[in-house]
Design a protein around this motif. Structure first.
Motif, PDB file in Angstrom:
ATOM      1  N   ARG A   1       0.858 -14.121  -6.045  1.00 19.55           N
ATOM      2  CA  ARG A   1       0.866 -12.169  -6.395  1.00 19.55           C
ATOM      3  C   ARG A   1       1.123 -11.661  -6.209  1.00 19.55           C
ATOM      4  O   ARG A   1      -0.056 -12.014  -4.947  1.00 19.55           O
ATOM      5  N   PRO A   2       1.773 -10.726  -5.953  1.00 17.13           N
ATOM      6  CA  PRO A   2       1.360  -9.492  -4.498  1.00 17.13           C
ATOM      7  C   PRO A   2       0.146  -8.749  -4.071  1.00 17.13           C
ATOM      8  O   PRO A   2      -0.747  -8.433  -5.047  1.00 17.13           O
ATOM      9  N   HIS A   3       0.606  -8.951  -3.129  1.00 25.02           N
ATOM     10  CA  HIS A   3      -0.710  -8.340  -2.319  1.00 25.02           C
ATOM     11  C   HIS A   3      -0.918  -7.471  -2.252  1.00 25.02           C
ATOM     12  O   HIS A   3      -0.130  -6.109  -1.199  1.00 25.02           O
ATOM     13  N   MET A   4      -1.925  -6.073  -3.196  1.00 26.51           N
ATOM     14  CA  MET A   4      -2.233  -5.108  -3.487  1.00 26.51           C
ATOM     15  C   MET A   4      -3.429  -4.208  -3.035  1.00 26.51           C
ATOM     16  O   MET A   4      -4.671  -5.266  -3.291  1.00 26.51           O
ATOM     17  N   ALA A   5      -3.131  -3.372  -2.547  1.00 26.84           N
ATOM     18  CA  ALA A   5      -5.248  -2.220  -1.883  1.00 26.84           C
ATOM     19  C   ALA A   5      -4.882  -0.709  -2.618  1.00 26.84           C
ATOM     20  O   ALA A   5      -3.371  -0.135  -2.169  1.00 26.84           O
ATOM     21  N   ARG A   6      -5.078  -0.581  -3.196  1.00 33.16           N
ATOM     22  CA  ARG A   6      -5.852   0.881  -3.662  1.00 33.16           C
ATOM     23  C   ARG A   6      -6.309   1.753  -1.923  1.00 33.16           C
ATOM     24  O   ARG A   6      -6.998   1.540  -1.972  1.00 33.16           O
ATOM     25  N   ILE A   7      -5.565   2.450  -1.422  1.00 34.88           N
ATOM     26  CA  ILE A   7      -5.877   3.048  -0.427  1.00 34.88           C
ATOM     27  C   ILE A   7      -6.222   4.699  -0.318  1.00 34.88           C
ATOM     28  O   ILE A   7      -6.052   5.515  -1.019  1.00 34.88           O
ATOM     29  N   GLY A   8      -7.141   4.908   0.772  1.00 37.11           N
ATOM     30  CA  GLY A   8      -7.733   6.992   0.439  1.00 37.11           C
ATOM     31  C   GLY A   8      -7.356   6.969   1.942  1.00 37.11           C
ATOM     32  O   GLY A   8      -7.177   6.546   2.578  1.00 37.11           O
ATOM     33  N   ARG A   9      -7.740   8.078   2.080  1.00 35.29           N
ATOM     34  CA  ARG A   9      -7.310   9.363   3.953  1.00 35.29           C
ATOM     35  C   ARG A   9      -8.648   8.718   4.199  1.00 35.29           C
ATOM     36  O   ARG A   9      -9.712   8.825   4.096  1.00 35.29           O
ATOM     37  N   VAL A  10      -8.390   8.349   5.490  1.00 37.70           N
ATOM     38  CA  VAL A  10      -9.786   8.222   6.315  1.00 37.70           C
ATOM     39  C   VAL A  10      -9.843   9.788   6.649  1.00 37.70           C
ATOM     40  O   VAL A  10      -8.703  10.431   6.453  1.00 37.70           O
ATOM     41  N   PRO A  11     -11.218  10.360   6.344  1.00 37.63           N
ATOM     42  CA  PRO A  11     -11.788  12.162   6.598  1.00 37.63           C
ATOM     43  C   PRO A  11     -11.290  12.425   7.883  1.00 37.63           C
ATOM     44  O   PRO A  11     -11.337  11.796   8.718  1.00 37.63           O
ATOM     45  N   ALA A  21       6.720 -11.165  -6.793  1.00 34.66           N
ATOM     46  CA  ALA A  21       6.593 -10.092  -7.420  1.00 34.66           C
ATOM     47  C   ALA A  21       6.189 -10.439  -8.941  1.00 34.66           C
ATOM     48  O   ALA A  21       5.962  -9.600  -8.886  1.00 34.66           O
ATOM     49  N   ARG A  22       6.047 -11.363  -9.351  1.00 40.05           N
ATOM     50  CA  ARG A  22       6.061 -12.005 -11.018  1.00 40.05           C
ATOM     51  C   ARG A  22       3.843 -11.011 -10.652  1.00 40.05           C
ATOM     52  O   ARG A  22       3.151 -10.954  -9.922  1.00 40.05           O
ATOM     53  N   GLY A  23       3.284 -10.374 -12.065  1.00 35.52           N
ATOM     54  CA  GLY A  23       3.220  -9.152 -12.138  1.00 35.52           C
ATOM     55  C   GLY A  23       2.361  -8.693 -11.393  1.00 35.52           C
ATOM     56  O   GLY A  23       1.220  -7.982 -10.834  1.00 35.52           O
ATOM     57  N   LEU A  24       3.301  -7.973 -10.435  1.00 37.55           N
ATOM     58  CA  LEU A  24       3.123  -6.543  -9.934  1.00 37.55           C
ATOM     59  C   LEU A  24       2.799  -5.773 -10.688  1.00 37.55           C
ATOM     60  O   LEU A  24       1.857  -5.357 -10.617  1.00 37.55           O
ATOM     61  N   ALA A  25       2.910  -5.308 -12.042  1.00 35.62           N
ATOM     62  CA  ALA A  25       2.536  -4.472 -13.101  1.00 35.62           C
ATOM     63  C   ALA A  25       1.299  -4.669 -13.196  1.00 35.62           C
ATOM     64  O   ALA A  25      -0.012  -3.967 -13.708  1.00 35.62           O
ATOM     65  N   ASP A  26       0.601  -5.823 -13.554  1.00 35.93           N
ATOM     66  CA  ASP A  26      -0.267  -6.095 -13.372  1.00 35.93           C
ATOM     67  C   ASP A  26      -1.985  -5.997 -12.352  1.00 35.93           C
ATOM     68  O   ASP A  26      -2.393  -5.261 -12.979  1.00 35.93           O
ATOM     69  N   VAL A  27      -1.312  -5.872 -11.575  1.00 36.65           N
ATOM     70  CA  VAL A  27      -2.277  -6.069 -10.307  1.00 36.65           C
ATOM     71  C   VAL A  27      -2.035  -3.965 -10.437  1.00 36.65           C
ATOM     72  O   VAL A  27      -3.606  -3.979 -10.038  1.00 36.65           O
ATOM     73  N   ALA A  28      -1.181  -3.831 -10.447  1.00 35.47           N
ATOM     74  CA  ALA A  28      -0.902  -2.231  -9.983  1.00 35.47           C
ATOM     75  C   ALA A  28      -2.018  -1.839 -11.161  1.00 35.47           C
ATOM     76  O   ALA A  28      -2.628  -0.268 -11.084  1.00 35.47           O
TER      77      ALA A  28
END
Lengths: 555, 555
Positions: A402-412, A445-452
């Motif tokens: 599965r693709p390794h993905m992370a939700r990211i945010g801004r370091v203040p 790449a399999r399941g990219l949409a799932d993970v996202a």
């Protein structure tokens, strides 16, 4: 006349290695189930072919132990009436042609098919199996077999010959002693010295009565000619030839690459492939057997000061000389002495510690290594090599499915975006920031949409209702067709939820490919130079046009 | 009594799909070279097994066309005396057991073995081959063959039967017409309607004289029992069974995953594996053949409103009913009509456009796709599938055979470090900043030291004499044993040049593994939280101790 210093160095190194190659070539031919002269033939013209086309100045080309074991198992299944020598020629021809095809297709990267644990597990297993197969020869027993169980079953019924065991035991003891006690030079001369002493002792005293001897050789004329062109034989030997070719290339490359590093030289894998291909084809045309680079002889060439591939030419000349001198006395050489040189040579390469290291670092890889070794001992070298390749790939795919993905945010206070799981970062409700951590290829790449979609859902619950998904593509070095299809699915899945897909920091080569097929325009995907720009943009209109992205140095 | 609404929806969807499954099950059994009732048997109990253990509410399980072709080729080599049905049972048992073993070992990720181009090339090739194989049946010709050349050679000698061609042609025309012209409902009912009409016409009029008919079926009692346990038969069928198992899993997962995405449901690949394994084992115990999820029937289940796996139970019930009703009239069904339903069904799935798309995006992958299709048509489905798997992996390895590394420098005025090739950045002579761009695994770790040393040399020429090499490890998600060995070689190669190796921004899981074996201490490798810290540190003493790095959120 004084020789140039390079030539003198090469001549000396050639002499030193020939001294080791003479006993090894005879012994490995015997190990492969072939007459001893085949080993000598394989140590002549093939060396010249490699010298002409290869690239390493220190590759100790010729018969090698692991290949000999593989050859023996491949030839065991020959149909009745086909002599082993004829099979060995076909094998060498196939190995040479396969390596040549790989060279033409520039497939030198295929040496990566064997992971380090698979290779080490295989070499250790082969080492043990080679030693085990020589113990009966050492003891004058008639036991034979290609697996440990077969060998043990066979040994139950045969006794052993005391005179053989005495010869074999004495030879092993002398070889070990020369390794332990004496200076390095002694250890290197020992195998040849032992051979000569044993031939003399056996020829002029009655001590070798009842001990198996090498026997009279046919006249040592290099048998030039085409190998058999029997189609059924070629088809039968093709699968083992493919495995032998893989092993020949991987093991030769491993030793020549590590020596090139040590010597600060540049190695060309493609040239190695070419050189090995030529050497094997020539072996097939001159009465030999499949050849590769030997670990022990390559180290020796390096330590003895070889400077160019001319060394191999000198080695071949010395081998020719040896052939002429040895033809007659070889008949008297007791086989247990040859077996002793094999056992002592290969067991030096066995290392138990690798299993523990691999096991502690990565259990699955340690298990694979043990399984490969066990398969060599209990089944066959071919099955073990196949297991090594398939197992390594399976482990890799299993880990990256599965693709390794992370939700990211801004370091203040910065323009940096990091994983929301690991850092205290700021997120905006309107846009989901995602980071793909690896190239998008069919293995992951399999399941990219799932993970996202799961990450989008998380954003919706914890942050707010988004309108856009902005993917940071900096870690993506490549997108293959499977990855592209996954992106397409992701685009469709987001569109179904009313979300726009946008990219930031796409690498140059990746962007070029996407543009070539008009993917971005077709899917109306916005691009941003930096993730921060994309997060800030907020509005569709602010995005830079595609043309802007072409300026070099921006991506 | 009113049924709950879920049940009513499932009952309706079940009826709709059964209408399609009845002709398909008969036709695909014929395609596989098996008696038609085998297709019916495979559409009964296996559905219940999947309903009990699978996870998708819309997987149209049962006989499928591609698998039927693979089964036909696998059974073609059966030894004389073994009926095809017996072989099909052994195949189903092996497919079930292999999938079960994969489920136990949690190998669901192995579905990634087939890249999209390989899968599409295979399916297109299989589609063409299936259609080609049915054309002779359609025309009443005796031509047979598993490759296009065989089929054409065979067709040269056989003529065709005008009556058969008339039946076949009319059936094809009617099916195409129902697709083009009428509403969707008509297109769906057409195959079954055609079957019933053809059986009636053939039974009560003399129009089918001389046309091959399905013929009398044995009494339709479900033949429960163990498949043959002949060891030689199991061994012979194991390789094709492995390929059928892979294809069954990959194709089922592809359709159930894409539908799950469309429906906003979560799919469990492990449960799919379990469900497919159970369905195939049950098929082996109840007179069936290997089964998988059908693309067309799954879409239909989704569109007809299936809500749970109970639908499959209803499908099975309708199939049982159909068996009882059809047993007698089936004997009169002209084979050309069955062939027509196959040809029309599979050709709808053929898409030429994929080749062009793949070719334009990535030439090598487009070539692989064409090669796989050609292999299906000219050689065999097994060889084509093997080529697809091996070819995909070869392309991946070929592309990633060397680690992707960049020398990085500081973007002026920031704490950012970017590729010196692409940005105007600042470098310090004392330290070489390097970035590894991907995980270090056996497919790309080879030559890590080579690549790094070349960059160090470049630094020395362009910037100055370094003392340290600081590697930014942020993009490295994983290091396997081969990667670890490559790091070790790099460490040694740098040490030989008097350079220290240091890491920055190592990811948590990677760090944990390195620490577990004490690698960092043993090689005295310093760690830095950020690359900027590492560059600034300048002195060995400033590095944070390893204990400091354990605080969560820091790496």
């Amino acid at each position: 006349m004084r020789l140039p210093s390079t030539w003198r160095a090469d001549l000396l190194a050639g002499a030193v290695v020939a001294v080791l190659l003479i006993p090894q070539s005879l012994a490995y031919a015997m190990l492969a189930g072939l007459p001893p002269q085949v080993g000598l033939y394989a140590s002549l013209l093939p060396l010249l072919a490699y010298a002409a086309l290869g690239s390493s100045p220190v590759l100790g080309l010729g018969p090698v132990a692991v290949l000999a074991l593989m050859i023996a198992q491949a030839l065991a299944g020959l149909p009745a009436g086909v002599p082993a020598e004829a099979g060995a020629l076909v094998l060498a021809a196939e190995v040479g042609l396969l390596l040549g095809a790989a060279a033409l297709l520039r497939l030198d990267a295929l040496s990566s098919l064997l992971s380090v644990p698979a290779l080490r597990g295989f070499e250790n297993g082969a080492t043990l199996m080679i030693a085990a197969s020589q113990v009966p020869v050492l003891l004058g027993s008639a036991a034979v077999g290609f697996t440990l169980p077969d060998l043990l079953l066979s040994a139950r019924h045969g006794g052993f010959v005391i005179a053989s065991a005495a010869w074999g035991g004495a030879a092993v003891a002398l070889l070990l002693l020369s390794r332990r006690a004496g200076p390095r030079l002694l250890a290197r001369l020992a195998p040849l010295g032992l051979l000569v002493a044993a031939m003399a002792l056996s020829a002029f005293t009655p001590t070798a009565a009842g001990v198996a001897q090498v026997g009279a050789l046919p006249s040592l004329a290099l048998p030039l000619g085409l190998p058999s062109l029997d189609k059924a034989l070629w088809l039968q030997l093709l699968p083992p030839a493919a495995l032998i070719a893989l092993m020949a290339f991987v093991s030769s490359l491993a030793v020549s690459e590590s020596l090139a590093q040590r010597r600060g030289e540049k190695l060309l894998p493609a040239a190695e492939l070419r050189g090995l291909a030529a050497a094997n084809v020539v072996a097939a045309l001159s009465g030999g057997m499949p050849v590769a680079g030997s670990f022990s002889r390559s180290i020796l060439l390096h330590e003895a000061g070889s400077r160019s591939r001319w060394t191999l030419v000198f080695v071949a000349a010395f081998m020719l000389l040896a052939m002429l001198l040895l033809a007659v006395p070889l008949a008297h050489l007791p086989k247990p002495v040859l077996a002793a040189t094999i056992v002592v040579a290969v067991l030096g390469g066995f290392t138990l510690r690798h299993y523990g290291e691999a096991w502690r670092y990565a259990r699955a890889e340690g298990l694979l290594m043990m399984a490969v070794t066990a398969t060599v001992l209990l089944w066959s070298v071919g099955a073990a090599l196949a297991l090594g390749v398939v197992g390594s790939i399976a482990l890799l795919i299993q880990r990256t499915a599965r693709p390794h993905m992370a939700r990211i945010g801004r370091v203040p206070g910065t323009q940096h975006y990091r994983n929301v799981e690991r850092y205290a970062v700021e997120c905006q409700a309107e846009v989901v920031g995602l980071r793909i951590d690896e190239s998008l290829v069919f293995t992951n790449a399999r399941g990219l949409a799932d993970v996202a979609l799961a990450l989008v859902r998380e954003h919706r619950e914890k942050v707010g209702v988004p309108r856009r998904v902005l993917m940071l593509m900096a870690p993506v070095n490549h997108i293959d067709v499977s990855g592209l299809v996954a992106l397409q699915e992701l685009h469709a899945a987001l569109a179904a939820e009313g979300l726009r897909l946008e990219f930031s920091e796409v690498k140059g080569p990746v962007l070029d490919r996407l543009k070539a097929i008009g993917w971005l325009e077709r899917h109306d995907v916005s691009l941003y130079l930096s993730h921060h720009d994309g997060i800030q943009a907020g509005q569709h209109d602010l995005r830079p046009s595609l043309a802007d992205m072409d300026a070099p140095g921006q991506l």
